[in-house]
Scaffold this motif. Structure first.
Motif, PDB file in Angstrom:
ATOM      1  N   SER A   1       0.835  -1.205   0.000  1.00 40.55           N
ATOM      2  CA  SER A   1       0.000   0.000   0.000  1.00 40.55           C
ATOM      3  C   SER A   1       0.866   1.250   0.000  1.00 40.55           C
ATOM      4  O   SER A   1       2.008   1.232   0.457  1.00 40.55           O
ATOM      5  CB  SER A   1      -0.941   0.019   1.208  1.00 40.55           C
ATOM      6  OG  SER A   1      -0.225   0.224   2.394  1.00 40.55           O
ATOM      7  N   ILE A   2       0.279   2.319  -0.515  1.00 36.82           N
ATOM      8  CA  ILE A   2       0.908   3.636  -0.525  1.00 36.82           C
ATOM      9  C   ILE A   2      -0.119   4.626  -0.005  1.00 36.82           C
ATOM     10  O   ILE A   2      -1.259   4.647  -0.475  1.00 36.82           O
ATOM     11  CB  ILE A   2       1.363   4.053  -1.937  1.00 36.82           C
ATOM     12  CG1 ILE A   2       2.433   3.100  -2.465  1.00 36.82           C
ATOM     13  CG2 ILE A   2       1.867   5.488  -1.937  1.00 36.82           C
ATOM     14  CD1 ILE A   2       2.833   3.361  -3.905  1.00 36.82           C
ATOM     15  N   ASP A   3       0.288   5.435   0.954  1.00 40.05           N
ATOM     16  CA  ASP A   3      -0.580   6.474   1.501  1.00 40.05           C
ATOM     17  C   ASP A   3       0.193   7.782   1.406  1.00 40.05           C
ATOM     18  O   ASP A   3       1.240   7.928   2.043  1.00 40.05           O
ATOM     19  CB  ASP A   3      -0.930   6.148   2.950  1.00 40.05           C
ATOM     20  CG  ASP A   3      -1.881   7.165   3.554  1.00 40.05           C
ATOM     21  OD1 ASP A   3      -2.661   7.777   2.812  1.00 40.05           O
ATOM     22  OD2 ASP A   3      -1.836   7.338   4.796  1.00 40.05           O
TER      23      ASP A   3
ATOM     24  N   LYS B   1      -0.324  12.033   1.481  1.00 40.38           N
ATOM     25  CA  LYS B   1      -1.246  13.135   1.768  1.00 40.38           C
ATOM     26  C   LYS B   1      -0.480  14.435   1.876  1.00 40.38           C
ATOM     27  O   LYS B   1       0.585  14.483   2.477  1.00 40.38           O
ATOM     28  CB  LYS B   1      -1.975  12.899   3.092  1.00 40.38           C
ATOM     29  CG  LYS B   1      -2.830  11.677   3.117  1.00 40.38           C
ATOM     30  CD  LYS B   1      -3.435  11.495   4.484  1.00 40.38           C
ATOM     31  CE  LYS B   1      -4.217  10.202   4.544  1.00 40.38           C
ATOM     32  NZ  LYS B   1      -4.712   9.939   5.889  1.00 40.38           N
TER      33      LYS B   1
ATOM     34  N   SER C   1       8.364   5.505   5.860  1.00 36.51           N
ATOM     35  CA  SER C   1       7.538   6.707   5.929  1.00 36.51           C
ATOM     36  C   SER C   1       8.384   7.967   5.853  1.00 36.51           C
ATOM     37  O   SER C   1       9.533   7.994   6.278  1.00 36.51           O
ATOM     38  CB  SER C   1       6.693   6.712   7.208  1.00 36.51           C
ATOM     39  OG  SER C   1       7.505   6.679   8.340  1.00 36.51           O
TER      40      SER C   1
ATOM     41  N   ILE D   1       4.009  10.658   3.606  1.00 35.79           N
ATOM     42  CA  ILE D   1       3.972   9.576   2.615  1.00 35.79           C
ATOM     43  C   ILE D   1       4.376   8.297   3.349  1.00 35.79           C
ATOM     44  O   ILE D   1       5.355   8.293   4.096  1.00 35.79           O
ATOM     45  CB  ILE D   1       4.938   9.829   1.440  1.00 35.79           C
ATOM     46  CG1 ILE D   1       4.634  11.154   0.752  1.00 35.79           C
ATOM     47  CG2 ILE D   1       4.868   8.678   0.430  1.00 35.79           C
ATOM     48  CD1 ILE D   1       5.660  11.565  -0.286  1.00 35.79           C
ATOM     49  N   LYS D   2       3.614   7.233   3.136  1.00 33.95           N
ATOM     50  CA  LYS D   2       3.922   5.959   3.779  1.00 33.95           C
ATOM     51  C   LYS D   2       3.800   4.846   2.743  1.00 33.95           C
ATOM     52  O   LYS D   2       2.803   4.755   2.037  1.00 33.95           O
ATOM     53  CB  LYS D   2       2.965   5.700   4.937  1.00 33.95           C
ATOM     54  CG  LYS D   2       3.244   4.415   5.688  1.00 33.95           C
ATOM     55  CD  LYS D   2       2.449   4.305   6.969  1.00 33.95           C
ATOM     56  CE  LYS D   2       1.024   3.935   6.677  1.00 33.95           C
ATOM     57  NZ  LYS D   2       0.269   3.564   7.877  1.00 33.95           N
TER      58      LYS D   2
ATOM     59  N   GLU E   1       4.043   0.674   2.454  1.00 32.23           N
ATOM     60  CA  GLU E   1       4.105  -0.607   3.143  1.00 32.23           C
ATOM     61  C   GLU E   1       4.398  -1.682   2.113  1.00 32.23           C
ATOM     62  O   GLU E   1       3.884  -1.634   0.994  1.00 32.23           O
ATOM     63  CB  GLU E   1       2.784  -0.924   3.830  1.00 32.23           C
ATOM     64  CG  GLU E   1       2.441   0.011   4.958  1.00 32.23           C
ATOM     65  CD  GLU E   1       1.137  -0.362   5.632  1.00 32.23           C
ATOM     66  OE1 GLU E   1       0.897  -1.563   5.849  1.00 32.23           O
ATOM     67  OE2 GLU E   1       0.367   0.556   5.932  1.00 32.23           O
TER      68      GLU E   1
END
Length: 144
Positions: free
Chosen positions: A14-16, A18, A55, A65-66, A68
């Motif tokens: 996953s990529i988060d 924001k 992160s 930005i994270k 996983e």
């Protein structure tokens, strides 16, 4: 200890990403911090599976930005690996964190460009040896 494990695959789960504040003023005096952590370890016959999170945080509360993901090692040296406590021998840990950094950094540069952020890599400061020329300030440069 000689590390003889072979990285078979690195994948992203996953990529988060924001951005909380818009505008060039938000990027002035921004501090960028990065961290890499191992979230899970498990083994089977000849594989070591390492879950990770990488992160990047832009302070004060500008963006985050994270990423996983998971690394699969073929034929890892199993001595010194404590799966229950997520502990690895220092040489293997160093190799894993280096692999995470090398894998995630290009993704982070692309994501930072999309979010109109400064890339999370250290930029060199250029100084002129001649008097009268100002020092380049990275926070004022438009990286886009």
């Amino acid at each position: 200890m000689q590390v003889s494990a072979i990285i078979q695959k690195i994948s992203i789960r996953s990529i988060d990403a924001k951005r909380f504040v818009m505008g060039p003023e938000a990027m002035r005096n921004t501090k960028i911090t990065t961290s890499s952590s191992i979230t899970s370890l498990h083994t089977d016959a000849s594989m070591l599976f390492v879950g990770f999170v990488y992160s990047v945080d832009y302070y004060p509360n500008v963006a985050s930005i994270k990423i996983e993901g998971e690394i699969r090692y073929a034929n890892p040296p199993l001595e010194g690996i404590d799966v229950a406590n997520k502990k690895l021998p220092s040489a293997l840990s160093r190799e894993i964190h280096t692999a995470i950094l090398r894998f995630c950094m290009p993704e982070l540069v692309l994501l930072s460009k999309q979010l109109e952020l400064i890339p999370p890599i250290p930029m060199p400061n250029m100084e002129s040896k001649k008097e009268g020329y100002p020092k380049v300030n990275d926070n004022k440069y438009d990286y886009r």
